[in-house]
Design an enzyme around this catalytic site. Sequence first.
Site, PDB file in Angstrom:
ATOM      1  N   ARG A 176      -1.752  19.296  -6.117  1.00  0.00           N
ATOM      2  CA  ARG A 176      -2.639  20.295  -6.704  1.00  0.00           C
ATOM      3  C   ARG A 176      -2.449  20.339  -8.214  1.00  0.00           C
ATOM      4  O   ARG A 176      -1.323  20.242  -8.703  1.00  0.00           O
ATOM      5  CB  ARG A 176      -2.285  21.645  -6.078  1.00  0.00           C
ATOM      6  CG  ARG A 176      -3.083  22.798  -6.590  1.00  0.00           C
ATOM      7  CD  ARG A 176      -3.006  23.947  -5.616  1.00  0.00           C
ATOM      8  NE  ARG A 176      -1.720  24.629  -5.682  1.00  0.00           N
ATOM      9  CZ  ARG A 176      -1.319  25.522  -4.767  1.00  0.00           C
ATOM     10  NH1 ARG A 176      -2.055  25.804  -3.729  1.00  0.00           N
ATOM     11  NH2 ARG A 176      -0.154  26.114  -4.894  1.00  0.00           N
ATOM     12  N   ASP A 252      -0.042  37.163  -3.651  1.00  0.00           N
ATOM     13  CA  ASP A 252       0.663  35.912  -3.973  1.00  0.00           C
ATOM     14  C   ASP A 252      -0.312  34.734  -3.985  1.00  0.00           C
ATOM     15  O   ASP A 252       0.067  33.636  -4.371  1.00  0.00           O
ATOM     16  CB  ASP A 252       1.805  35.653  -2.983  1.00  0.00           C
ATOM     17  CG  ASP A 252       1.338  35.692  -1.544  1.00  0.00           C
ATOM     18  OD1 ASP A 252       0.785  36.713  -1.124  1.00  0.00           O
ATOM     19  OD2 ASP A 252       1.516  34.688  -0.837  1.00  0.00           O
TER      20      ASP A 252
HETATM   21  P1  AMP Z   1       0.405  30.987   2.398  1.00  0.00           P
HETATM   22  O1  AMP Z   1      -0.078  31.845   3.502  1.00  0.00           O
HETATM   23  O2  AMP Z   1       0.158  29.512   2.605  1.00  0.00           O
HETATM   24  O3  AMP Z   1      -0.077  31.433   1.068  1.00  0.00           O
HETATM   25  O4  AMP Z   1       1.994  31.121   2.393  1.00  0.00           O
HETATM   26  C1  AMP Z   1       2.684  32.340   2.289  1.00  0.00           C
HETATM   27  C2  AMP Z   1       4.132  32.073   2.028  1.00  0.00           C
HETATM   28  O5  AMP Z   1       4.709  31.336   3.110  1.00  0.00           O
HETATM   29  C3  AMP Z   1       4.417  31.248   0.785  1.00  0.00           C
HETATM   30  O6  AMP Z   1       5.615  31.722   0.227  1.00  0.00           O
HETATM   31  C4  AMP Z   1       4.557  29.855   1.333  1.00  0.00           C
HETATM   32  O7  AMP Z   1       5.318  29.018   0.498  1.00  0.00           O
HETATM   33  C5  AMP Z   1       5.246  30.108   2.649  1.00  0.00           C
HETATM   34  N1  AMP Z   1       4.980  29.064   3.648  1.00  0.00           N
HETATM   35  C6  AMP Z   1       3.810  28.828   4.290  1.00  0.00           C
HETATM   36  N2  AMP Z   1       3.942  27.812   5.163  1.00  0.00           N
HETATM   37  C7  AMP Z   1       5.207  27.371   5.066  1.00  0.00           C
HETATM   38  C8  AMP Z   1       5.968  26.329   5.703  1.00  0.00           C
HETATM   39  N3  AMP Z   1       5.439  25.533   6.630  1.00  0.00           N
HETATM   40  N4  AMP Z   1       7.261  26.191   5.323  1.00  0.00           N
HETATM   41  C9  AMP Z   1       7.822  26.993   4.412  1.00  0.00           C
HETATM   42  N5  AMP Z   1       7.173  27.976   3.791  1.00  0.00           N
HETATM   43  C10 AMP Z   1       5.884  28.177   4.105  1.00  0.00           C
HETATM   44 MG    MG Z   2       0.177  31.208  -0.743  1.00  0.00          MG
END
Ligand code: AMP
Ligand code: MG
Length: 487
Positions: A176, A252
């Site tokens: 990205r 976030d």
């Molecule tokens: P998102 O919903 O993708 O914005 O993610 C929310 C949070 O969860 C962020 O801090 C991401 O880095 C973390 N996160 C999402 N998927 C994973 C994963 N498979 N492993 C580790 N962290 C994750």
């Molecule tokens: Mg996120």
Amino acid sequence: MKALDELTFDNRFARLGDAFSTHVLPEPIAAPRLVVASPAAMALLDLDPAEAETPVFAELFGGHKLWAEAEPRAMVYSGHQFGSYNPQLGDGRGLLLGEVYNQAGEHWDLHLKGAGQTPYSRMGDGRAVLRSSIREFLASEALHALNIPTTRALCVIGSDTPVWREKQERAAMVLRLAPSHVRFGHFEFFYYTKRPEQQKELGDHVLAMHFPHCLEQPEPYLAMFREIVERNAELIAKWQAYGFCHGVMNTDNMSILGITFDFGPFAFLDDFDAHFICNHSDDQGRYSFSNQVPIGQWNLSALAQALTPFISVEALRETLGLYLPLFQAHYLDLMRRRLGLTTAEDDDQKLLEHLLQLMQNSGVDYSLFFRRLGDESPELAVARLRDDFVDIKGFDAWGALYIARVAREGVVEQEQRRKRMHAVNPLYILRNYLAQKAIDAAESGDYAEVRHLHAVLSNPFEEQPGMESYAERPPEWGKHLEISCSS
Ligand code: AMP
Ligand code: MG
């Protein structure tokens, strides 16, 4: 044009130090291979598009190799998720590899998503699956082509590495690009952990790097907040005008630059539905299509709260008050253009709401309606479009108002009207079912459809010979695909 080993790095965020991010090396994925690359995104780094085909490209963006000047870091942040504060977030599976500057002097963050576990992974495996990586790639590049501010995507790298979601899938990485990866949640993290000095360091950094003109204002932090409000109002106006549903508007996932950020279960509307919920896990519809507007303000208030150490509550309130009027002005301006109107009349908002209500009641395809409205003269277009409405009488009444409204703008040659309207009304949209077909093929090792779809969506306003099937309404099976949060 540069080769991959000629990129120049200047890692400004990394230099802020360990309070802001942690050094982590990418964990490679097995048998990395190019799924798709964006020549337009490569151009942002001055990269020769032919570099995408080299083995070293897949190795670099599959976590096997790293430039000597890169300084991979996992950033720390927190944020409000579905309305509740979560103090423990951060890059759980993405790494800021470094900042590259191009010949034009622009800095671009290189962020590798799916790069393995970090101190912020919580229970997660640090990975991203192929399907969600392809969706992020396609959406970033499609939004950009629609002139909607967004992070960009350089490439998707596929692999043999197994990952477990609802079933076993394959890991992938997406690279990205953005001028900054600072989110609202960055400011919230330092505010709620009561670290005003570090919060100021972050604020000064963001001001100097991304809002240098605000430093000339009497209150730089206030000027910056005002611009964040303005940019987000304009961004969300564009989402609403083009039927883009983000799906997970947690703080976030909100960029301080006002760009579309962190793609999950997003969708472009097929049939117009103000109450559409694209995220299967969003039971309450907090992030439904029409709720994106008030949620934008809610998120800006969360950021405002985090900025109270720097800006008076009164000034923050007053600035937040700009959001809705700005949103309204941008939205109405865009929708007037989509309707082919070049002047403003007091009743335009009513005319638009009337149309959207009719579309809602009849389940009319949102994108195609506007495209077809410009195909022919207002009279002919209205006569042809009426068959799409269940409430034909209702639509005829709207059509008469619309024809009279257009007539008040004076005589315009149809060819000119068509060109003007087609330049703002896309023919090709990233419909969920199109993405799904490309993903199904990619999951069985055939990347041709992802590449093809990406090429079509890179030029959404111009009719492309032989691509008629990409401009059609979705088939029944493709209308209500459930996109889960898992990625
Ligand atoms: P998102 O919903 O993708 O914005 O993610 C929310 C949070 O969860 C962020 O801090 C991401 O880095 C973390 N996160 C999402 N998927 C994973 C994963 N498979 N492993 C580790 N962290 C994750
Ligand atoms: Mg996120």
